[in-house]
Design an enzyme around this catalytic site. Structure first.
Site, PDB file in Angstrom:
ATOM      1  N   ASN A  15      -7.632  -7.498  55.697  1.00 32.67           N
ATOM      2  CA  ASN A  15      -7.698  -6.081  55.361  1.00 32.67           C
ATOM      3  C   ASN A  15      -6.284  -5.644  55.029  1.00 32.67           C
ATOM      4  OD1 ASN A  15      -8.085  -3.268  55.281  1.00 32.67           O
ATOM      5  ND2 ASN A  15      -7.719  -3.090  57.475  1.00 32.67           N
ATOM      6  N   GLY A  16      -6.027  -5.306  53.767  1.00 32.65           N
ATOM      7  CA  GLY A  16      -4.689  -4.849  53.438  1.00 32.65           C
ATOM      8  C   GLY A  16      -4.267  -5.126  52.022  1.00 32.65           C
TER       9      GLY A  16
ATOM     10  N   ARG B 111      -7.190  17.114  65.043  1.00 31.00           N
ATOM     11  CA  ARG B 111      -6.867  18.317  64.266  1.00 31.00           C
ATOM     12  C   ARG B 111      -6.474  17.965  62.833  1.00 31.00           C
ATOM     13  NH1 ARG B 111      -2.792  21.712  68.247  1.00 31.00           N
ATOM     14  NH2 ARG B 111      -4.363  22.614  69.672  1.00 31.00           N
TER      15      ARG B 111
ATOM     16  N   CYS C 268     -10.112  -2.588  53.574  1.00 33.13           N
ATOM     17  CA  CYS C 268     -11.366  -3.302  53.812  1.00 33.13           C
ATOM     18  C   CYS C 268     -11.690  -3.281  55.298  1.00 33.13           C
ATOM     19  CB  CYS C 268     -11.256  -4.748  53.324  1.00 33.13           C
ATOM     20  SG  CYS C 268     -10.751  -4.913  51.595  1.00 33.13           S
TER      21      CYS C 268
ATOM     22  N   THR D 297      -4.031  16.068  68.657  1.00 27.85           N
ATOM     23  CA  THR D 297      -3.270  16.158  67.406  1.00 27.85           C
ATOM     24  C   THR D 297      -3.947  15.389  66.287  1.00 27.85           C
ATOM     25  OG1 THR D 297      -1.304  16.052  68.801  1.00 27.85           O
ATOM     26  CG2 THR D 297      -0.970  15.960  66.429  1.00 27.85           C
TER      27      THR D 297
ATOM     28  N   LEU E 253     -13.214  -3.411  49.894  1.00 27.39           N
ATOM     29  CA  LEU E 253     -12.870  -2.339  48.973  1.00 27.39           C
ATOM     30  C   LEU E 253     -11.980  -2.967  47.915  1.00 27.39           C
ATOM     31  CD1 LEU E 253     -12.899   0.710  48.250  1.00 27.39           C
ATOM     32  CD2 LEU E 253     -10.784   0.926  49.568  1.00 27.39           C
TER      33      LEU E 253
END
Length: 591
Positions: free
Chosen positions: A75-76, A319, A2, A316, A51
């Protein structure tokens, strides 16, 4: 996953301020497309973009304790929420959400409740009884979190930097495993495992104990009320996650709700190492496998969106985030809302190829500790934000608190890479799942050489990025980079190109400082570069930069940039998969 946004003590409880908080919260709507919530108490605001994974019907946030005096936005995922509810027999819960226990735990145990949580989380809790508040982030930093300060004395909290960068005088990353309490006005570390001191452990290697600990970590992450799948690159880590999930899925609650047929997902350029290996593992495990193909041009076209969402200019991370960003969109389009992934294993077990050069077990162990402590700035950031950009949640069992304690207590002599004894990188993990009677994976997959995600999706992906940057960054621009970007100055044209895009979205000095600095080879820390003198002349984060280790390593002459016509040097193209066509703009899907 979330999105949370909190503004605390802003000395302004006006309607105009409420409208502004709503406006900023909408910047996080990609993280939580299912519902929005906002709570106001005087000059404190708690906003949430949801979410829905657990209890989609009634778990909207913010959440409250029984008398609604304690308010929380989270959030979690809290994997042990059912066990925690049993510790609160006299409390009345309003929803079936896993996060509903948090306000009640605070009411019962105070700030010490945070260490009781088993999961990934970022949270803000407001106690309206005395207008105090606390902010906490999970042990490793799987979920992102930022803290900022306004000129009016307000404190701002956001899941992503874009929620507060325009309104705060200064902001920074909220550190993992920490808690901020307004009662003390201070930040303290609540997560204090034995390995954090970096003292070399001495527990003997027990393959069965390691296997059982990881199986437990995967199984607890099968907690979901929505369709899910596994990310399957065909490498060791994702393949083990898929194998365990496939083995135990039938006996779970989610199997009764959505069926016991596991779905797996892989992304890559045509002919990439990951696509080939991923399909082989999927066939072996009997999953419904989905391949997503992208071209180099598809990835290049997405770079700006990727940098906006992941909020970094680290080479990194960009990519590797781009293929994951493209794949996440396709996964979500299939109706899947949660995936399980293999991040964290390389940090815990020394899986990156540069660990071949570790001089002794003490330095090997200290490097794994340094890598775990920095995960929130790299792989955790990538896995969370690249998936959350499309409202998809990624869970990472290798970063389970209990599993990390088991793995990091093992004498690092067992983790050392010793080719003369047949011990390749992550040998102890491979050995733990090398079951002759009930094999988890084919032998050659179980002992496949490490491929960094940005390499495994197709070697020409990185080479294509370098060629693209060569066209947009001149020699003169790079020569003057130290004047344009005095902090964390880019040393390659690719890094310069990403930095230009990042600073267009996030021009604040605070934003620049959220990105870590320091040289790296094959994903090493700056300290580990000291292990091999030749690495200081080859500062590339690709696994192929580990010359003499990777089977497809760059030749020493590969340090040359692409030619002025944008083509790759001949010495590179001899060792990589030929670049695919770059005219297609649509991802293809094969199931």
């Amino acid at each position: 996953m979330c999105g949370i946004l909190a503004v605390l003590g802003c000395s302004d409880g006006s309607q105009a301020k409420r409208v502004r908080v709503l406006e900023l919260s909408r910047r996080l709507k990609h993280r939580g497309p299912d519902w929005s919530g906002l709570y106001q108490h005087g000059d404190c605001f708690l906003a949430h973009q949801r979410l829905a994974i657990i209890d989609p019907a009634s778990g909207d946030q913010p959440l409250y304790n029984g008398d609604k005096k304690i308010v929380v936005t989270v959030n979690g995922e809290i994997y042990n929420h059912e066990q925690l509810r049993k510790k609160l027999p006299d409390h009345k819960f309003h929803t079936g959400s896993d996060c509903d226990v948090i306000a009640h735990l605070y009411e019962e145990y105070g700030e010490n409740f945070v260490d009781m949580l088993d999961g990934m989380f970022s949270l803000v809790l407001l106690d309206t009884r005395d207008n105090s508040f606390l902010v906490a982030r999970d042990a490793i930093g799987i979920t992102p979190l930022y803290i900022g300060w306004g000129l009016d004395g307000s404190i701002w909290i956001s899941s992503e930097m874009k929620g507060l960068n325009d309104d705060c005088e200064h902001f920074e990353v909220f550190p993992p495993g920490h808690l901020y309490s307004s009662k003390t006005g201070s930040l303290r570390r609540w997560y204090n495992p034995p390995w954090f001191s970096e003292t070399t452990p001495s527990t003997p290697y027990d393959p069965l104990a390691l296997r059982l600990a990881f199986e437990k970590a995967v199984i607890k992450r099968l907690m979901t009320d929505v369709p899910f799948g596994v990310l399957l690159s065909g490498g060791l880590d994702s393949s083990l996650v898929a194998a365990i999930t496939a083995r135990y899925l039938a006996d779970t609650k989610v199997a009764k709700q959505w069926g016991a047929q596991l779905h797996s997902f892989c992304v890559g350029l045509e002919g990439s190492p990951d696509l080939k290996a991923g399909k082989e593992v999927a066939d072996y495990l009997g999953t419904v496998h989905h391949e997503f193909h992208f071209t180099v041009q598809d990835g290049i076209d997405a770079i700006e969106d990727v940098i906006y969402h992941i909020e970094t200019y680290d080479v990194t991370t960009i990519r590797a985030s781009t293929p994951m960003f493209l794949m996440s969109r396709k996964v979500k389009s299939l109706g899947v809302k949660m995936v399980i992934s293999g991040e964290g294993s390389d940090e815990i077990f020394g899986g990156y190829l540069y660990f071949h050069k570790a001089p002794n077990k003490d330095e090997f162990h200290r490097e794994t500790c340094r890598k775990i402590k920095a995960l929130h700035q790299y792989d955790c950031l990538r896995a969370n934000k690249a998936t959350s950009a499309w409202g998809l949640e990624a869970r990472v069992p290798f970063l389970d608190k209990e599993f990390i304690n088991v793995a990091m207590s093992i004498d690092p002599e067992w983790k050392m890479i010793k080719p003369d004894q047949g011990r390749i990188e992550k040998w102890i993990l491979r050995q733990a799942f090398d079951d002759e009677k009930q094999p988890y994976l084919p032998k050659h997959i179980l002992y496949r050489q490490k491929e960094q995600f940005s390499d495994g999706v197709g070697y020409s992906w990185i080479d294509g990025l370098k060629a693209h940057a060569e066209k947009h960054v001149t020699d003169k621009m790079l020569l003057n980079a130290t004047y344009i970007f005095p902090h964390n100055t880019p040393v390659t044209k690719e890094a310069y190109y990403y930095r230009m895009i990042f600073e267009r979205f996030f021009p604040q000095n605070s934003a620049t400082l959220t990105v870590p600095e320091g040289a790296s080879v094959a994903c090493s820390t700056a300290k580990a570069i000291e292990w091999d003198a030749s690495w200081s002349n080859n500062p590339d984060p690709s696994g192929r930069a580990a010359i003499g280790v990777h089977n497809s390593a760059y030749e020493k002459t590969d340090e040359r940039p692409p030619r002025s016509d944008g083509q790759l040097p001949e010495t590179i193209t001899e060792n990589v998969i030929p670049m695919m066509g770059v005219n297609a703009h649509e991802l293809t899907i094969r199931s």
